[in-house]
Scaffold this motif. Structure first.
Motif, PDB file in Angstrom:
ATOM      1  N   ILE A   7       0.835  -1.122   0.037  1.00  0.00           N
ATOM      2  CA  ILE A   7       0.083   0.018  -0.028  1.00  0.00           C
ATOM      3  C   ILE A   7       0.950   1.214   0.130  1.00  0.00           C
ATOM      4  O   ILE A   7       1.799   1.091   0.805  1.00  0.00           O
ATOM      5  CB  ILE A   7      -0.805   0.145   1.195  1.00  0.00           C
ATOM      6  CG1 ILE A   7      -1.738  -1.034   1.381  1.00  0.00           C
ATOM      7  CG2 ILE A   7      -1.743   1.178   1.273  1.00  0.00           C
ATOM      8  CD1 ILE A   7      -2.858  -1.263   0.242  1.00  0.00           C
ATOM      9  N   TYR A   8       0.582   2.206  -1.058  1.00  0.00           N
ATOM     10  CA  TYR A   8       1.652   3.378  -1.199  1.00  0.00           C
ATOM     11  C   TYR A   8       0.703   4.591  -0.659  1.00  0.00           C
ATOM     12  O   TYR A   8      -0.447   4.491  -0.823  1.00  0.00           O
ATOM     13  CB  TYR A   8       2.109   3.527  -2.592  1.00  0.00           C
ATOM     14  CG  TYR A   8       2.689   2.355  -3.011  1.00  0.00           C
ATOM     15  CD1 TYR A   8       4.017   2.304  -2.837  1.00  0.00           C
ATOM     16  CD2 TYR A   8       2.087   1.263  -3.846  1.00  0.00           C
ATOM     17  CE1 TYR A   8       4.820   1.185  -3.392  1.00  0.00           C
ATOM     18  CE2 TYR A   8       2.752   0.295  -4.203  1.00  0.00           C
ATOM     19  CZ  TYR A   8       4.306   0.230  -4.092  1.00  0.00           C
ATOM     20  OH  TYR A   8       5.042  -0.931  -4.697  1.00  0.00           O
ATOM     21  N   ARG A   9       1.650   5.295  -0.165  1.00  0.00           N
ATOM     22  CA  ARG A   9       0.677   6.639   0.569  1.00  0.00           C
ATOM     23  C   ARG A   9       1.675   7.940  -0.289  1.00  0.00           C
ATOM     24  O   ARG A   9       2.679   8.102   0.013  1.00  0.00           O
ATOM     25  CB  ARG A   9       1.017   6.641   2.013  1.00  0.00           C
ATOM     26  CG  ARG A   9       0.461   7.748   2.725  1.00  0.00           C
ATOM     27  CD  ARG A   9       0.623   7.679   4.111  1.00  0.00           C
ATOM     28  NE  ARG A   9       0.272   8.916   4.780  1.00  0.00           N
ATOM     29  CZ  ARG A   9       1.146   9.860   5.468  1.00  0.00           C
ATOM     30  NH1 ARG A   9       2.519   9.456   5.461  1.00  0.00           N
ATOM     31  NH2 ARG A   9       0.680  10.660   6.098  1.00  0.00           N
ATOM     32  N   SER A  10       0.648   8.716  -0.956  1.00  0.00           N
ATOM     33  CA  SER A  10       1.382   9.893  -1.444  1.00  0.00           C
ATOM     34  C   SER A  10       0.818  11.067  -0.450  1.00  0.00           C
ATOM     35  O   SER A  10      -0.461  11.098  -0.095  1.00  0.00           O
ATOM     36  CB  SER A  10       0.722  10.244  -2.704  1.00  0.00           C
ATOM     37  OG  SER A  10       1.310   9.116  -3.517  1.00  0.00           O
ATOM     38  N   MET A  11       1.595  12.243  -0.347  1.00  0.00           N
ATOM     39  CA  MET A  11       1.219  13.273   0.465  1.00  0.00           C
ATOM     40  C   MET A  11       1.450  14.775   0.081  1.00  0.00           C
ATOM     41  O   MET A  11       2.452  14.866  -0.708  1.00  0.00           O
ATOM     42  CB  MET A  11       1.806  12.960   1.671  1.00  0.00           C
ATOM     43  CG  MET A  11       1.456  14.081   2.808  1.00  0.00           C
ATOM     44  SD  MET A  11       2.747  15.501   2.947  1.00  0.00           S
ATOM     45  CE  MET A  11       4.251  14.934   3.213  1.00  0.00           C
ATOM     46  N   ALA A  12       0.566  15.580   0.105  1.00  0.00           N
ATOM     47  CA  ALA A  12       0.943  16.947  -0.110  1.00  0.00           C
ATOM     48  C   ALA A  12       0.539  17.883   1.103  1.00  0.00           C
ATOM     49  O   ALA A  12      -0.281  17.404   1.851  1.00  0.00           O
ATOM     50  CB  ALA A  12       0.167  17.250  -1.388  1.00  0.00           C
ATOM     51  N   LYS A  13       0.932  18.781   1.277  1.00  0.00           N
ATOM     52  CA  LYS A  13       0.946  19.926   2.206  1.00  0.00           C
ATOM     53  C   LYS A  13       0.212  21.162   1.674  1.00  0.00           C
ATOM     54  O   LYS A  13       0.952  21.713   0.738  1.00  0.00           O
ATOM     55  CB  LYS A  13       2.130  20.163   3.088  1.00  0.00           C
ATOM     56  CG  LYS A  13       2.865  19.156   4.037  1.00  0.00           C
ATOM     57  CD  LYS A  13       3.717  19.900   5.075  1.00  0.00           C
ATOM     58  CE  LYS A  13       4.147  18.389   5.902  1.00  0.00           C
ATOM     59  NZ  LYS A  13       4.358  18.736   7.242  1.00  0.00           N
ATOM     60  N   GLU A 111      -1.981  18.496   6.294  1.00  0.00           N
ATOM     61  CA  GLU A 111      -1.368  17.339   5.269  1.00  0.00           C
ATOM     62  C   GLU A 111      -2.539  16.490   4.443  1.00  0.00           C
ATOM     63  O   GLU A 111      -3.354  16.112   5.542  1.00  0.00           O
ATOM     64  CB  GLU A 111      -0.266  16.480   6.190  1.00  0.00           C
ATOM     65  CG  GLU A 111       0.330  15.393   5.276  1.00  0.00           C
ATOM     66  CD  GLU A 111       1.152  14.310   6.134  1.00  0.00           C
ATOM     67  OE1 GLU A 111       2.010  15.022   6.489  1.00  0.00           O
ATOM     68  OE2 GLU A 111       0.981  13.164   6.511  1.00  0.00           O
ATOM     69  N   VAL A 112      -2.334  16.224   3.391  1.00  0.00           N
ATOM     70  CA  VAL A 112      -3.354  15.600   2.616  1.00  0.00           C
ATOM     71  C   VAL A 112      -2.805  14.169   2.015  1.00  0.00           C
ATOM     72  O   VAL A 112      -1.880  14.280   1.250  1.00  0.00           O
ATOM     73  CB  VAL A 112      -4.140  16.261   1.494  1.00  0.00           C
ATOM     74  CG1 VAL A 112      -5.225  15.509   0.988  1.00  0.00           C
ATOM     75  CG2 VAL A 112      -4.907  17.508   1.923  1.00  0.00           C
ATOM     76  N   SER A 113      -3.201  13.059   2.388  1.00  0.00           N
ATOM     77  CA  SER A 113      -2.674  11.831   1.780  1.00  0.00           C
ATOM     78  C   SER A 113      -3.865  10.925   1.460  1.00  0.00           C
ATOM     79  O   SER A 113      -4.747  10.916   1.742  1.00  0.00           O
ATOM     80  CB  SER A 113      -1.654  11.173   3.174  1.00  0.00           C
ATOM     81  OG  SER A 113      -2.399  11.008   4.320  1.00  0.00           O
ATOM     82  N   PHE A 114      -3.202   9.933   0.547  1.00  0.00           N
ATOM     83  CA  PHE A 114      -4.072   9.036   0.014  1.00  0.00           C
ATOM     84  C   PHE A 114      -3.326   7.881  -0.303  1.00  0.00           C
ATOM     85  O   PHE A 114      -2.129   7.901  -0.394  1.00  0.00           O
ATOM     86  CB  PHE A 114      -4.573   9.577  -1.525  1.00  0.00           C
ATOM     87  CG  PHE A 114      -5.653   8.898  -2.006  1.00  0.00           C
ATOM     88  CD1 PHE A 114      -7.044   9.125  -1.445  1.00  0.00           C
ATOM     89  CD2 PHE A 114      -5.650   7.777  -2.834  1.00  0.00           C
ATOM     90  CE1 PHE A 114      -8.051   8.447  -2.073  1.00  0.00           C
ATOM     91  CE2 PHE A 114      -6.412   7.004  -3.229  1.00  0.00           C
ATOM     92  CZ  PHE A 114      -7.786   7.202  -2.989  1.00  0.00           C
ATOM     93  N   LYS A 124      -1.831  10.687  -8.280  1.00  0.00           N
ATOM     94  CA  LYS A 124      -2.645  11.394  -9.067  1.00  0.00           C
ATOM     95  C   LYS A 124      -3.844  11.953  -8.190  1.00  0.00           C
ATOM     96  O   LYS A 124      -4.495  13.232  -8.429  1.00  0.00           O
ATOM     97  CB  LYS A 124      -3.198  10.644 -10.190  1.00  0.00           C
ATOM     98  CG  LYS A 124      -2.247  10.494 -11.246  1.00  0.00           C
ATOM     99  CD  LYS A 124      -3.120   9.426 -12.455  1.00  0.00           C
ATOM    100  CE  LYS A 124      -1.966   9.301 -13.476  1.00  0.00           C
ATOM    101  NZ  LYS A 124      -2.513   8.609 -14.644  1.00  0.00           N
ATOM    102  N   VAL A 125      -4.396  11.363  -7.396  1.00  0.00           N
ATOM    103  CA  VAL A 125      -5.318  11.769  -6.202  1.00  0.00           C
ATOM    104  C   VAL A 125      -4.897  12.821  -5.456  1.00  0.00           C
ATOM    105  O   VAL A 125      -5.654  14.015  -5.432  1.00  0.00           O
ATOM    106  CB  VAL A 125      -5.817  10.701  -5.423  1.00  0.00           C
ATOM    107  CG1 VAL A 125      -6.877  11.172  -4.412  1.00  0.00           C
ATOM    108  CG2 VAL A 125      -6.665   9.730  -6.406  1.00  0.00           C
ATOM    109  N   VAL A 126      -3.735  12.660  -5.001  1.00  0.00           N
ATOM    110  CA  VAL A 126      -3.427  14.058  -4.119  1.00  0.00           C
ATOM    111  C   VAL A 126      -2.957  15.188  -5.115  1.00  0.00           C
ATOM    112  O   VAL A 126      -3.527  16.194  -4.600  1.00  0.00           O
ATOM    113  CB  VAL A 126      -1.931  13.661  -3.537  1.00  0.00           C
ATOM    114  CG1 VAL A 126      -1.393  14.742  -2.667  1.00  0.00           C
ATOM    115  CG2 VAL A 126      -2.206  12.568  -2.429  1.00  0.00           C
ATOM    116  N   ASN A 127      -2.532  14.868  -6.346  1.00  0.00           N
ATOM    117  CA  ASN A 127      -2.308  16.045  -6.979  1.00  0.00           C
ATOM    118  C   ASN A 127      -3.577  16.586  -7.472  1.00  0.00           C
ATOM    119  O   ASN A 127      -3.781  17.955  -7.568  1.00  0.00           O
ATOM    120  CB  ASN A 127      -1.639  15.546  -8.240  1.00  0.00           C
ATOM    121  CG  ASN A 127      -0.474  15.071  -8.196  1.00  0.00           C
ATOM    122  OD1 ASN A 127       0.287  15.287  -6.923  1.00  0.00           O
ATOM    123  ND2 ASN A 127       0.554  14.877  -9.181  1.00  0.00           N
TER     124      ASN A 127
END
Length: 162
Positions: A7-13, A111-114, A124-127
């Motif tokens: 399971i991968y987690r992508s994050m943006a602040k 912080e938003v992560s998916f 792509k979702v975080v973006n």
């Protein structure tokens, strides 16, 4: 031994601020902000709610065509006798179960992560969230800044959750 799907987690602040809040904030508002309340705190809580909303989830699902992605696609056996609204609600629930919104304490950062087994889709979702949120808000009320080193959205290196 058991094989587990990574399971991968992508994050943006994101930084959430009111447009020109200094001209709209009274001395009482500034004092209430220091004590942890007031209109600015209400504003931030509203924005956190928007980031976790079903309407934003649906906008991202449609923008990325996630209804066709295996993580979100409702199989014929699941949608037997269900209306389009019920199917859309199932997709939104699946989306929101993978989304995490974590406000930083005493800050305007969030912080938003998916999480997903599909590393590219998680990014792509975080973006998409980072692009859709500012355009969905009135420019007079919110400005969301995404931290982009070298013009790319910040994502954590893929992490394996076991």
């Amino acid at each position: 031994t058991f094989l587990r799907t990574p399971i991968y987690r992508s994050m943006a602040k994101l930084q959430i601020t009111q447009d020109n809040p200094g001209s709209q904030v009274s001395l009482d508002d500034k004092l209430s902000t220091l004590t942890g309340g007031g209109p600015l705190e209400d504003f931030k809580q509203t924005q956190y709610g928007i980031l976790q909303s079903r309407s934003l989830a649906l906008r991202v699902i449609k923008a990325l065509n996630l209804q066709e992605h295996p993580d979100f696609k409702v199989e014929p056996k699941e949608n037997s006798g269900k209306s389009q609204t019920q199917i859309a609600n199932m997709m939104k629930d699946r989306f929101l179960a993978k989304l995490e919104v974590s406000p930083a304490r005493d800050s305007s950062l969030v912080e938003v992560s998916f999480q997903s087994p599909d590393k590219v889709m998680a990014q792509k979702v975080v973006n998409a969230i980072a692009v859709i949120v500012p355009h969905g808000q009135s420019s007079a009320k919110i400005i969301v800044f995404l931290y982009r080193p070298r013009d790319t959205i910040t994502t954590l290196p893929p992490q394996l959750f076991v």
